[in-house]
Enzyme design. Structure first.
Site, PDB file in Angstrom:
ATOM      1  N   ASP A 129      -5.822  12.765 -26.086  1.00 38.63           N
ATOM      2  CA  ASP A 129      -5.593  11.779 -25.011  1.00 38.63           C
ATOM      3  C   ASP A 129      -5.246  10.436 -26.081  1.00 38.63           C
ATOM      4  OD1 ASP A 129      -6.609   8.351 -25.149  1.00 38.63           O
ATOM      5  OD2 ASP A 129      -8.499   9.327 -24.341  1.00 38.63           O
ATOM      6  N   ARG A 171      -1.090  -3.509 -18.362  1.00 38.30           N
ATOM      7  CA  ARG A 171      -2.288  -2.600 -18.320  1.00 38.30           C
ATOM      8  C   ARG A 171      -1.914  -1.867 -17.718  1.00 38.30           C
ATOM      9  NH1 ARG A 171      -6.469  -3.446 -21.549  1.00 38.30           N
ATOM     10  NH2 ARG A 171      -5.324  -5.096 -22.717  1.00 38.30           N
ATOM     11  N   THR A 229      -2.984   5.408 -21.991  1.00 39.25           N
ATOM     12  CA  THR A 229      -2.428   3.765 -21.203  1.00 39.25           C
ATOM     13  C   THR A 229      -1.174   3.339 -22.243  1.00 39.25           C
ATOM     14  OG1 THR A 229      -4.010   2.506 -23.523  1.00 39.25           O
ATOM     15  CG2 THR A 229      -5.138   2.766 -21.480  1.00 39.25           C
ATOM     16  N   TYR A 263       0.600  -1.084   0.003  1.00 37.67           N
ATOM     17  CA  TYR A 263      -0.602   0.018   0.161  1.00 37.67           C
ATOM     18  C   TYR A 263       0.843   1.482  -0.329  1.00 37.67           C
ATOM     19  CZ  TYR A 263      -4.562  -1.265   0.034  1.00 37.67           C
ATOM     20  OH  TYR A 263      -6.255  -1.491  -0.068  1.00 37.67           O
TER      21      TYR A 263
END
Ligand code: DSN
Length: 428
Positions: free
Chosen positions: A206, A241, A232, A60
């Site tokens: 984008d 990914r 991405t 975390y």
């Protein structure tokens, strides 16, 4: 020296969960046995997969390097700092955020950084090549914001920059988005910048589809023109990914806050580390050769498919993808996709501009060259693939001749894929 245990251990998966192990192996065999022409996919490297499968998955790390809400972040801080530095260097950007879980998450954060609910956003129509997050009514972008859509010209099938400017002047958007998922041509970022400046809008690019070509210096970069660039990391860029955001220095704080804590919690540190690995790979001259070949292969594939009787939307491509109108072969996009699938060629049906067919049927197919180029294929292979696609699309399943043609195409596909294997056994 004994290798320390660190995670990816296929024997452990086989003994713990043979069902999922079978799926993983089955997918590997699918990749090895066929041709992957989905324009948004690629075959990421064993090094990227190793970082993805590492113990960094356990950590975390809400916050950013040096400013975390948890202890024990010394190692993941290093990974994120390295990744940020590599992204800034590779793209010449002032600031980089590697934490978005996906392209949609990156876009949500960009909206959040610059817009309030109800603001007008000008972006490309999904039906003409845009993306769900560019204002579709079924997505947050269309429900929380006021979308205005631009498209392509009917005669050239190129972005209608006059329409973009007219709509910008009429609607005064807060945000203008350039970028698409099914547009084969270069985008004129200078034209978008000038329109954004004229109406005082933020310009977001984008770049998900083509950012790998930018990294490989095969096409011009949007970074000098845009306030913010989202993308991405798993398409031509060939990383894990995930998503990423670049922006100008003046927007850095707003972007970081929009990612965490506004729209995401804990970052996926194994994925951040894998993005850093992909950025290192993308900084090499080998990757530049790869990106150049991706474009050359897409051009060759589009030309070959035109010779098979399909119509290339906009007359061809400048990038990694082409959109083909399959109506001249008297099939729908959906049927063409099914027939190619039967021949072990994976591609997707796609709406073409002004498509009279519904999206689930579509009149076109979208093809992309990133994966086959990773496999080392070049223009002569593209000519062969185009011939096999033509033969599959013309074959009518359920007829003796059609089934025989599909079986013959599948055999040839298998031969080609074996000659240029995905994940060759010595690649790790
Ligand atoms: N689904 C991706 C594509 O195929 O283009 C975009 O998010």
């Amino acid at each position: 020296m004994e290798t320390p245990f660190w995670g990816p251990d296929f024997d452990a998966l086989t003994s713990t969960d043979p069902e999922i192990a079978d799926v993983v192996l089955g997918e590997l065999e699918r990749l090895r046995g066929g041709l992957q022409l989905i324009a948004s996919e690629n075959l990421t490297s064993p090094a990227v997969l190793a970082a993805l499968g590492s113990t960094l998955s356990n950590k975390y790390a809400e916050g950013y390097p040096g400013r975390r809400y948890y202890g024990g972040c010394a190692q993941v801080d290093v990974a994120e700092e390295i990744g940020i530095a590599r992204a800034k260097e590779l793209f010449g950007a002032d600031h980089a955020n590697l934490q978005p879980h996906s392209g949609a998450s990156a876009n949500l954060a960009a909206y959040a950084a610059f817009c309030e609910p109800g603001d007008v956003v000008l972006a490309m129509d999904l039906k003409q090549g845009g993306h769900l997050t560019h204002g579709s009514k079924v997505n947050f972008s269309g429900r929380w914001f006021e979308p205005v859509a631009y498209g392509v010209r009917a005669d050239t099938e190129l972005i209608d920059y006059d329409q973009v400017r007219d709509l910008a002047l009429a609607h005064e958007p807060r945000l203008i988005i350039a970028g698409a998922t099914a547009y084969p041509r270069l985008i004129d970022f200078a034209a978008f910048r000038s329109i954004a400046d004229e109406v005082g809008a933020i310009l977001m690019v984008d770049a998900a589809h083509f950012v790998g070509l930018v990294a490989g210096k095969a096409i011009p970069s949007p970074v000098p023109f845009a306030d913010v660039v989202t993308f991405t990391t798993h398409k031509v860029l060939r990383g894990p990914r995930g998503g990423m955001i670049l922006c100008r220095a003046e927007h850095a704080k707003a972007i970081d806050k929009a990612v965490f804590p506004f729209s995401q919690g804990g970052p996926l540190m194994h994925s951040v580390a894998a993005k850093a690995v992909a950025l290192r790979e993308a900084s090499t001259s080998d990757f530049q050769d790869y990106a150049t070949q991706v474009v050359a292969n897409a051009v060759a594939l589009a030309k070959g498919l035109e010779e098979e009787g399909m119509r290339a939307v906009s007359g061809g491509t400048d990038t990694h993808l082409a959109l083909l109108d399959v109506r001249p072969l008297e099939v729908t996009g959906a049927e063409a996709e099914r027939r190619c699938d039967a021949a072990r060629i994976t591609l997707n049906k796609n709406a073409i501009p002004f498509d009279p067919a519904p999206p689930a049927t579509a009149s076109g197919i979208r093809i992309g060259s990133p994966s086959v180029t990773t496999q080392g294929m070049t223009e002569p292979d593209m000519a062969e693939i185009a011939r096999l696609i033509g033969s599959a699309v013309r074959a009518e399943p359920g007829t003796t001749a059609g089934d025989a043609a599909l079986a013959a195409a599948a055999d040839e596909v298998s031969r080609l894929a074996t000659a240029h294997p995905a994940y060759p056994r010595n690649s790790g």
